[in-house]
Design an enzyme around this catalytic site. Structure first.
Site, PDB file in Angstrom:
ATOM      1  N   TYR A 186       0.849  -1.195   0.000  1.00 48.97           N
ATOM      2  CA  TYR A 186       0.000   0.000   0.000  1.00 48.97           C
ATOM      3  C   TYR A 186       0.882   1.241   0.000  1.00 48.97           C
ATOM      4  CZ  TYR A 186      -3.157   3.605   1.769  1.00 48.97           C
ATOM      5  OH  TYR A 186      -3.875   4.769   1.943  1.00 48.97           O
ATOM      6  N   HIS A 187       0.528   2.223  -0.821  1.00 51.97           N
ATOM      7  CA  HIS A 187       1.351   3.422  -1.003  1.00 51.97           C
ATOM      8  C   HIS A 187       0.821   4.567  -0.139  1.00 51.97           C
ATOM      9  CE1 HIS A 187       3.857   6.427  -2.838  1.00 51.97           C
ATOM     10  NE2 HIS A 187       4.255   5.626  -3.811  1.00 51.97           N
ATOM     11  N   GLY A 188       1.593   4.982   0.871  1.00 47.63           N
ATOM     12  CA  GLY A 188       1.208   6.116   1.701  1.00 47.63           C
ATOM     13  C   GLY A 188       1.434   7.435   0.999  1.00 47.63           C
TER      14      GLY A 188
END
Length: 299
Positions: free
Chosen positions: A89-91
C-alpha cells in the site's frame, strides 16, 4: 508582521518534516557522489562494491526510523530466499517503504528492486541514489530480468494515485492494474503482500482534492503537497507469500492478493476490510497512532 509570522510558523509545522526527508534524501545522494569520486568507482550501481556505503545510508535511515516512528518490521521470514514480487500500500509519502528497504539490507544483506513512477526519474540530482538503491522504471522486461537474476521486486499497484488520493480510510486505488500479477505468472514467482500500519496518520494529503485530481489525471505529475510528519507508530507487516500456481488466471491472482492478503495480519486470509479493521483504526486516528509508541505489548 504577526500575521506573517503565524503563517510562516503554520507552514513550518505542516511541512517541516516532509522537507527534512527531502533534504536527507539529497544528502544521501551527495554521500554517494563523494564515495564514488574518492574511490573512482565506475561499477554497476547494483554491484557489491557499493555495499559499504549502502550500509552507511541504510543505517542512517534505520536510525531515523527507530527514533521518529519507533519503526518495527514483522514477517521477514515470509520473504522467499529467491525472487518474488512484493506488493504494498502506497502512503502519502512512502517513507515507510524506505525504512523497510534499509532494515532488510541491514538484517539480510538483500537488495529489493523498487518499481517507481516515471516522474521520479525526472527529479534532478538523484540519478546515482536511484541506481544504488535499485529503483527501476518497472517495464515488464526489466522486472522479468530482475526476477530472473534472483532479486525481490516491489511494486505498489496504486502508485502515485493511491499516494495522493487515498486517505485515512486506507482505500486501495489499484484500478485495473494487473501487470504485476502477469509478471509473477510469467516469472513463476510468488507474490508477497506488505502493509505499514498508521502510514496515513504520519503523512497526509489535503482534503480538497478535485482540482488536484484533475491536474494529476491530465499531467500525471503529483502537484499535491503532503503534510504532517508526526512521530506516530509505524509497523510494517509482510504477509505469507502467495505461491505461483500455473492454473490461476491473472484476474484470480489480483483478486486473491487484494482480498486475501494485501494487508497481512497474523496469517489471516480474511477480506481486506477485516484485515484493516484488525490492524488499523478506520478512519485512521492520529492520537491513537501516537499513543501506540508507548504500547509495549505489540512489540
Amino acid at each position: 508582521v504577526i500575521i506573517g509570522s503565524l503563517t510562516i510558523s503554520a507552514i513550518l509545522v505542516f511541512f517541516i518534516v516532509p522537507l527534512t526527508i527531502v533534504f536527507f534524501i539529497y544528502l544521501s545522494n551527495i554521500l554517494l557522489l563523494i564515495y564514488q569520486r574518492n574511490n573512482e568507482l565506475k561499477a554497476d550501481p547494483l554491484s557489491d562494491v557499493w555495499n559499504s556505503v549502502r550500509k552507511t545510508i541504510a543505517s542512517f535511515w534505520d536510525m531515523y526510523a527507530r527514533i521518529w516512528h519507533g519503526y518495527e518490521l514483522h514477517g521477514v521470514e515470509n520473504l522467499p530466499e529467491g525472487p518474488g514480487i512484493l506488493v504494498y500500500y502506497h502512503g502519502a509519502i512512502p517513507i515507510d517503504y524506505l525504512y523497510f528497504l534499509s532494515r532488510l539490507f541491514l538484517w539480510k544483506k538483500r537488495l529489493c528492486l523498487s518499481v517507481a513512477d516515471h516522474f521520479v526519474f525526472r527529479l534532478p540530482g538523484l540519478k546515482l541514489l536511484l541506481g544504488v538503491t535499485g529503483v527501476i522504471p518497472g517495464t515488464r522486461e526489466e522486472c522479468l530480468v530482475a526476477l530472473k537474476n534472483g532479486y525481490l521486486v516491489s511494486i505498489s499497484p496504486g502508485g502515485v494515485r493511491e499516494a495522493l488520493f487515498s486517505d485515512e480510510s486506507y482505500q486501495l486505488m489499484w484500478g485495473n492494474r494487473k501487470g504485476f500479477a502477469q509478471v509473477a505468472l510469467e516469472a513463476k514467482v510468488p507474490i508477497i503482500p506488505m502493509y505499514t500500519q498508521n502510514v496515513r496518520e504520519g503523512y497526509r494529503m489535503f482534503k480538497e482534492r478535485r482540482f488536484f485530481r484533475q491536474l494529476y489525471e491530465s499531467t500525471r505529475l503529483p502537484f499535491t503537497p503532503p503534510y504532517g510528519g508526526l512521530p506516530v507508530k509505524f509497523r510494517t507487516y509482510i504477509g505469507k507469500p502467495i505461491p505461483y500456481d500455473p492454473n490461476i488466471t491473472t484476474e484470480e491472482l489480483v483478486e486473491k492478493v487484494c482480498k486475501g492478503k494485501i494487508l497481512f495480519s497474523f496469517q489471516t486470509k480474511t477480506a481486506v476490510q477485516a484485515l484493516i479493521s484488525k490492524h488499523q483504526t478506520i478512519p485512521g486516528n492520529i492520537w491513537k497512532a501516537l499513543l501506540e509508541r508507548f504500547d509495549k505489548r505489540r512489540k
